[in-house]
Write a protein that holds these residues in place. Structure first.
Motif, PDB file in Angstrom:
ATOM      1  N   LYS A  28      13.287  25.568   6.661  1.00 13.01           N
ATOM      2  CA  LYS A  28      11.930  25.607   7.205  1.00 13.01           C
ATOM      3  C   LYS A  28      11.576  27.032   7.613  1.00 13.01           C
ATOM      4  N   GLU A  29      10.290  27.311   7.569  1.00 15.00           N
ATOM      5  CA  GLU A  29       9.794  28.644   7.884  1.00 15.00           C
ATOM      6  C   GLU A  29      10.274  29.101   9.269  1.00 15.00           C
ATOM      7  N   ASN A  30      10.608  30.369   9.350  1.00 14.57           N
ATOM      8  CA  ASN A  30      11.048  31.027  10.586  1.00 14.57           C
ATOM      9  C   ASN A  30      12.417  30.570  11.086  1.00 14.57           C
ATOM     10  N   THR A  31      13.221  29.968  10.222  1.00 14.31           N
ATOM     11  CA  THR A  31      14.594  29.643  10.584  1.00 14.31           C
ATOM     12  C   THR A  31      15.530  30.722  10.034  1.00 14.31           C
ATOM     13  N   PHE A  32      16.745  30.697  10.476  1.00 10.86           N
ATOM     14  CA  PHE A  32      17.763  31.654  10.032  1.00 10.86           C
ATOM     15  C   PHE A  32      17.899  31.666   8.514  1.00 10.86           C
TER      16      PHE A  32
ATOM     17  N   GLN B  70      25.067  20.029   7.086  1.00 12.79           N
ATOM     18  CA  GLN B  70      24.119  21.036   7.560  1.00 12.79           C
ATOM     19  C   GLN B  70      24.831  22.293   8.039  1.00 12.79           C
ATOM     20  N   VAL B  71      25.917  22.127   8.770  1.00 14.32           N
ATOM     21  CA  VAL B  71      26.697  23.274   9.230  1.00 14.32           C
ATOM     22  C   VAL B  71      27.245  24.039   8.026  1.00 14.32           C
ATOM     23  N   THR B  72      27.775  23.305   7.061  1.00 13.70           N
ATOM     24  CA  THR B  72      28.325  23.930   5.854  1.00 13.70           C
ATOM     25  C   THR B  72      27.252  24.691   5.093  1.00 13.70           C
ATOM     26  N   TYR B  73      26.088  24.107   4.952  1.00 19.66           N
ATOM     27  CA  TYR B  73      24.993  24.779   4.245  1.00 19.66           C
ATOM     28  C   TYR B  73      24.615  26.090   4.942  1.00 19.66           C
ATOM     29  N   CYS B  74      24.454  26.044   6.254  1.00 19.23           N
ATOM     30  CA  CYS B  74      24.087  27.255   7.001  1.00 19.23           C
ATOM     31  C   CYS B  74      25.145  28.342   6.828  1.00 19.23           C
ATOM     32  N   TYR B  75      26.401  27.946   6.902  1.00 13.93           N
ATOM     33  CA  TYR B  75      27.501  28.897   6.746  1.00 13.93           C
ATOM     34  C   TYR B  75      27.521  29.485   5.332  1.00 13.93           C
ATOM     35  N   GLU B  76      27.389  28.627   4.333  1.00  8.13           N
ATOM     36  CA  GLU B  76      27.382  29.097   2.934  1.00  8.13           C
ATOM     37  C   GLU B  76      26.205  30.031   2.665  1.00  8.13           C
ATOM     38  N   ARG B  77      25.019  29.664   3.144  1.00 11.10           N
ATOM     39  CA  ARG B  77      23.828  30.499   2.924  1.00 11.10           C
ATOM     40  C   ARG B  77      24.034  31.869   3.564  1.00 11.10           C
ATOM     41  N   PHE B  78      24.569  31.877   4.769  1.00 13.49           N
ATOM     42  CA  PHE B  78      24.874  33.097   5.501  1.00 13.49           C
ATOM     43  C   PHE B  78      25.819  33.991   4.687  1.00 13.49           C
ATOM     44  N   LEU B  79      26.927  33.424   4.215  1.00 11.40           N
ATOM     45  CA  LEU B  79      27.899  34.211   3.454  1.00 11.40           C
ATOM     46  C   LEU B  79      27.335  34.671   2.115  1.00 11.40           C
ATOM     47  N   LYS B  80      26.612  33.809   1.422  1.00 12.85           N
ATOM     48  CA  LYS B  80      26.045  34.185   0.123  1.00 12.85           C
ATOM     49  C   LYS B  80      25.076  35.353   0.255  1.00 12.85           C
ATOM     50  N   GLU B  81      24.235  35.319   1.272  1.00 14.82           N
ATOM     51  CA  GLU B  81      23.271  36.411   1.443  1.00 14.82           C
ATOM     52  C   GLU B  81      23.994  37.729   1.734  1.00 14.82           C
ATOM     53  N   ILE B  82      25.081  37.673   2.484  1.00 16.39           N
ATOM     54  CA  ILE B  82      25.877  38.883   2.742  1.00 16.39           C
ATOM     55  C   ILE B  82      26.520  39.372   1.443  1.00 16.39           C
TER      56      ILE B  82
ATOM     57  N   GLU C  30      14.363  33.835   2.040  1.00 19.24           N
ATOM     58  CA  GLU C  30      12.998  34.066   1.571  1.00 19.24           C
ATOM     59  C   GLU C  30      12.432  35.430   1.964  1.00 19.24           C
ATOM     60  N   MET C  31      12.878  35.960   3.106  1.00 18.32           N
ATOM     61  CA  MET C  31      12.308  37.207   3.595  1.00 18.32           C
ATOM     62  C   MET C  31      13.274  38.391   3.466  1.00 18.32           C
ATOM     63  N   SER C  32      14.492  38.116   3.025  1.00 22.45           N
ATOM     64  CA  SER C  32      15.515  39.156   2.818  1.00 22.45           C
ATOM     65  C   SER C  32      15.703  40.042   4.051  1.00 22.45           C
ATOM     66  N   ARG C  33      15.885  39.352   5.167  1.00 19.80           N
ATOM     67  CA  ARG C  33      16.101  40.067   6.426  1.00 19.80           C
ATOM     68  C   ARG C  33      17.196  39.347   7.201  1.00 19.80           C
ATOM     69  N   PHE C  34      18.017  40.108   7.917  1.00 19.85           N
ATOM     70  CA  PHE C  34      19.048  39.495   8.753  1.00 19.85           C
ATOM     71  C   PHE C  34      18.476  39.290  10.149  1.00 19.85           C
ATOM     72  N   PRO C  35      18.188  38.028  10.528  1.00 21.30           N
ATOM     73  CA  PRO C  35      17.559  37.750  11.820  1.00 21.30           C
ATOM     74  C   PRO C  35      18.586  37.430  12.915  1.00 21.30           C
ATOM     75  N   LYS C  36      18.860  38.382  13.765  1.00 19.27           N
ATOM     76  CA  LYS C  36      19.898  38.201  14.789  1.00 19.27           C
ATOM     77  C   LYS C  36      19.580  37.079  15.769  1.00 19.27           C
ATOM     78  N   GLU C  37      18.346  37.020  16.227  1.00 18.33           N
ATOM     79  CA  GLU C  37      17.997  35.978  17.191  1.00 18.33           C
ATOM     80  C   GLU C  37      18.182  34.592  16.587  1.00 18.33           C
ATOM     81  N   GLU C  38      17.781  34.408  15.345  1.00 15.10           N
ATOM     82  CA  GLU C  38      17.917  33.109  14.676  1.00 15.10           C
ATOM     83  C   GLU C  38      19.382  32.793  14.351  1.00 15.10           C
TER      84      GLU C  38
END
Length: 124
Positions: free
Chosen positions: A18-22, A60-72, A28-36
């Motif tokens: 969803k918009e404005n989430t980590f 859901q936890v796995t997806y967030c973790y995978e997305r985080f690592l993939k973007e890095i 979508e925005m190619s930015r690392f959002p520390k607060e999120e």
């Protein structure tokens, strides 16, 4: 401290990108959002402390973790043009934090490490 329902909503929103989430901001925005990042971390932390676990939450936890690592990974790939703005120099410390809370979630370990045991301080 975050309550269980809010924690579940944070994870669900990130899972659904969803918009404005980590996950949305990174993907979508190619930015690392520390607060999120900290919102996701603290949502998992809340579930860990309260011993809340389900297959849905695990996905859901796995997806967030995978997305985080993939973007890095994409950011660090010299053959890829993808770049994350606001990419932290201490990205390994973010990985360490996420690794720890993810493992505690899956193992059902309610005791948390003291913040002083991490290189990365909590977001203020």
């Amino acid at each position: 401290m975050m309550d269980i329902e809010t924690a579940k909503q944070v994870l669900s929103d990130n899972f659904n990108c969803k918009e404005n989430t980590f996950t949305y901001i990174m993907y979508e925005m190619s930015r690392f959002p520390k607060e999120e990042f900290w919102q996701v971390y603290e949502s998992i932390e809340c579930l860990v402390k309260n011993k809340v676990f389900s297959r849905e939450l695990a996905e859901q936890v796995t997806y967030c973790y995978e997305r985080f690592l993939k973007e890095i990974i994409y950011h660090l790939d010299g053959d890829d043009t993808y770049v994350l703005d606001d990419f932290p120099e201490n990205f390994n410390a973010y990985i360490e934090r996420f690794d720890d809370i993810k493992l505690r979630f899956f193992r059902g370990i309610a005791e948390l490490n003291d913040d002083s045991s991490f290189e990365l301080e909590r977001y203020k």
